[in-house]
Design a protein around this motif. Structure first.
Motif, PDB file in Angstrom:
ATOM      1  N   UNK A 161     -66.469 -30.998  36.902  1.00  0.00           N
ATOM      2  CA  UNK A 161     -66.897 -29.037  37.046  1.00  0.00           C
ATOM      3  C   UNK A 161     -65.234 -29.277  36.546  1.00  0.00           C
ATOM      4  N   UNK A 162     -63.908 -29.857  36.777  1.00  0.00           N
ATOM      5  CA  UNK A 162     -62.647 -29.657  36.128  1.00  0.00           C
ATOM      6  C   UNK A 162     -62.776 -28.755  34.526  1.00  0.00           C
ATOM      7  N   UNK A 170     -60.428 -14.581  39.327  1.00  0.00           N
ATOM      8  CA  UNK A 170     -61.026 -16.159  40.204  1.00  0.00           C
ATOM      9  C   UNK A 170     -62.161 -15.832  39.485  1.00  0.00           C
ATOM     10  N   UNK A 171     -62.663 -14.880  40.675  1.00  0.00           N
ATOM     11  CA  UNK A 171     -64.440 -15.055  40.694  1.00  0.00           C
ATOM     12  C   UNK A 171     -64.565 -14.944  39.013  1.00  0.00           C
ATOM     13  N   UNK A 186     -67.992 -20.448  34.870  1.00  0.00           N
ATOM     14  CA  UNK A 186     -67.867 -22.265  35.594  1.00  0.00           C
ATOM     15  C   UNK A 186     -69.472 -22.268  35.965  1.00  0.00           C
ATOM     16  N   UNK A 187     -70.063 -21.331  36.600  1.00  0.00           N
ATOM     17  CA  UNK A 187     -71.324 -21.809  37.407  1.00  0.00           C
ATOM     18  C   UNK A 187     -70.773 -22.035  38.832  1.00  0.00           C
ATOM     19  N   UNK A 188     -70.190 -21.555  39.234  1.00  0.00           N
ATOM     20  CA  UNK A 188     -70.390 -22.584  40.792  1.00  0.00           C
ATOM     21  C   UNK A 188     -69.266 -21.365  41.714  1.00  0.00           C
ATOM     22  N   UNK A 205     -64.899 -23.203  45.453  1.00  0.00           N
ATOM     23  CA  UNK A 205     -65.354 -24.398  44.993  1.00  0.00           C
ATOM     24  C   UNK A 205     -63.637 -24.369  44.421  1.00  0.00           C
ATOM     25  N   UNK A 206     -62.845 -23.016  43.268  1.00  0.00           N
ATOM     26  CA  UNK A 206     -62.081 -22.862  42.207  1.00  0.00           C
ATOM     27  C   UNK A 206     -60.630 -24.002  43.690  1.00  0.00           C
ATOM     28  N   UNK A 207     -60.505 -23.613  44.566  1.00  0.00           N
ATOM     29  CA  UNK A 207     -59.364 -23.773  45.818  1.00  0.00           C
ATOM     30  C   UNK A 207     -59.814 -25.398  45.746  1.00  0.00           C
TER      31      UNK A 207
END
Lengths: 192, 192, 192, 192
Positions: D9-10, D31-32, D38-40, D44-46
């Motif tokens: 995921x990273x 960020x969005x 990234x498909x998440x 989740x980024x955070x």
DNA sequence: TATGAATGAGGTTTCATTCAT
DNA sequence: GATGAATGAAACCTCATTCAT
């Protein structure tokens, strides 16, 4: 001696404002647009009106006044009932179709942050001659007595407004004949 | 699973907008005010509506749709002429007095930088059942044939709108009796 | 007569923008910061530029134009090959070290949501005189004919850019002597 | 036992970020958008990065590290001077054309509110092997001794960067032959 | 850990009003 | 009086970050 405030310019401002209202409503009135449409500088607006509110309020007052004047200019209590009725009915209709922007402005003004209570009161003024005509007709026994005068006013004005609205929006073209029919129907609706 | 987009919230937004329109017209719609009145954050508005224009357009569409639905919910072509007439007349009147904010909004929307041509077209929709009722009455020989259907619509709708307007503004209180009188007068005005 | 639109002000705006770019890149351009740095009110920015995008686009255009002008101001086709080479080489280098903010801005502009296709095209302009110089040298048999002109441009410009970049970042201090060495090496690299 | 943070995921996040940088620069990173690419989910980024700054900084660090590793993987001090030169030159060029997004990202990172002093220092790292190669060549009397090593680095790197930049932007297509020519010219430019 | 709706600070832009000329 | 550039408060809108699920 200082030049006098230019009434020509005031008219230009009022007309410009009215034009904008017709085109995009009260929401569309921007002081800079008014100035441009009136052919003057923005700053000049503020020589003639302290601020936007005052411009709008004064326009409202002026329109009301002028409209009344035009409407009842030649009206006289000495007309016969039928003459008076026709005079008022036709006058009202002509007024609305020859001054559509005014109608729009007034409608929007009533529902805006600009209205003042005291101005709402004035609204009645236009209706006064109609009321007195109806009362006269009732007293003479020509008009129905079982309908409240208010309801009669509503029946009269409602049709007039709607008819002119359809005409102004282009949905229908009100011919002389149609006008005649509407007038006669309204008259009959009042008869005892 | 995150919080799910909430249709309840859309309603809250619409209601808040309507509230502001009722209080100070289209001019009074400020996104931040809408948000506050709806009990949400400003940013949240933009999750549900891309921008102010879209909020207003959607509200308009929704109101039109709902109004039509309510108005003709139980209307049926199989009613007698008189039943149909009464159904529509009362429905229209109730509609206007129980949803005053909607009426104001729609009136102001028509004259605003927001209107789109395609939306104006829709305006006719509400009138369709009225027209078909009038045509039926004429064919059956019950209604006058010397008046154009358009004029008849105008006479009907005009009185209805004006009556509800006077009622909503508090100028008069329309009693059951007055309503009955107005209805009967309207009916008689159509009779052959 | 009112205050007149001030070209001085446009310059102040451009300089303020450039300052912000130097300090924190394109990301750092905030209209309010630009206004403050230019010593004007935020609203005033919008008198001179319709919006942020237009400010940035115009700045880009201006920088490109000015840079070209400075670069080839006194360049003349009648210079000897060696004179022309030296003129361009030194001019390019001086340009880059005396206008570092411009360099940064242009680099970042190319990769940003602001770029327009038509502006990318312009990119070639600066290179035209270099190309014609190289062609002349080849025709005269002084420069190598086995290298494509493009490759020669790349060799020339690449070193110039990198050298000025190291200088501007403070990693090295380019002395007159070093400059001379670099210039001579570049010249030799082109010789047949 | 809790699931382990997903390195897959990273990577997806890093790749998504790079993609956005390539397309519209550092300015274009939202960020969005990163999350979507990234498909998440945004949230989740955070989980993987405390905030935007940390995402950017970590990406920078990772790219630097990976780039170094790829670049000098098989490099050995025991190569002949010419072998070493060619190894580094080709490696550098390939690196830049096979990882264009990385190049763009790093360039923009240097001029952004994200840079930290300590990270700028690292910039030198990539250059160390080049420097030692040049020193060796000078000591062996093969390379010119009248040019500072810094200048030589600049000459080498400058051409490499510019050549790959033209290639990546599509302005030219660097053929094997052109590459060979550029390499040989660079080598000759260093010879005593 | 994963989601994406919700938040609100902060950025962009507009516009009523002022003010130097 | 007239001008229109200048102002800045307030409107619109975005987006990094949080949080309920």
């Amino acid at each position: 001696m200082a030049r006098i405030k230019d009434t020509t310019k005031v008219d230009a401002i009022f007309n410009a404002t009215l034009k904008l209202v017709r085109e995009e409503g009260l929401v569309g009135i921007k002081m800079s647009k008014v100035a441009k449409a009136a052919g003057i500088a923005t700053g000049t607006l503020y020589i003639y009106f302290k601020n936007k509110e005052e411009l709008i309020d004064n326009l409202y007052l002026k329109l009301k006044r002028e409209s009344s004047e035009r409407l009842f200019k030649d009206y006289s209590e000495s007309m016969t009932l039928r003459q008076g009725f026709e005079y008022i009915w036709r006058g009202y209709f002509n007024e609305m179709i020859s001054h559509p922007a005014e109608v729009i402005f007034i409608e929007q003004y009533y529902r805006s942050p600009f209205v003042k209570e005291e101005m709402l009161a004035e609204r009645q003024a236009l209706v006064v001659p109609v009321v007195s005509l109806l009362r006269k007709g009732k007293k003479e026994g020509i008009f129905r007595n079982d309908l409240s005068t208010n309801l009669m006013v509503v029946m009269l004005i409602g049709v007039l407004k709607e008819l002119s609205r359809w005409h102004n929006s282009g949905r229908i073209k009100v011919s002389e004949e149609m006008k005649e029919k509407a007038l006669v129907s309204a008259w009959r609706g009042l008869l005892a």
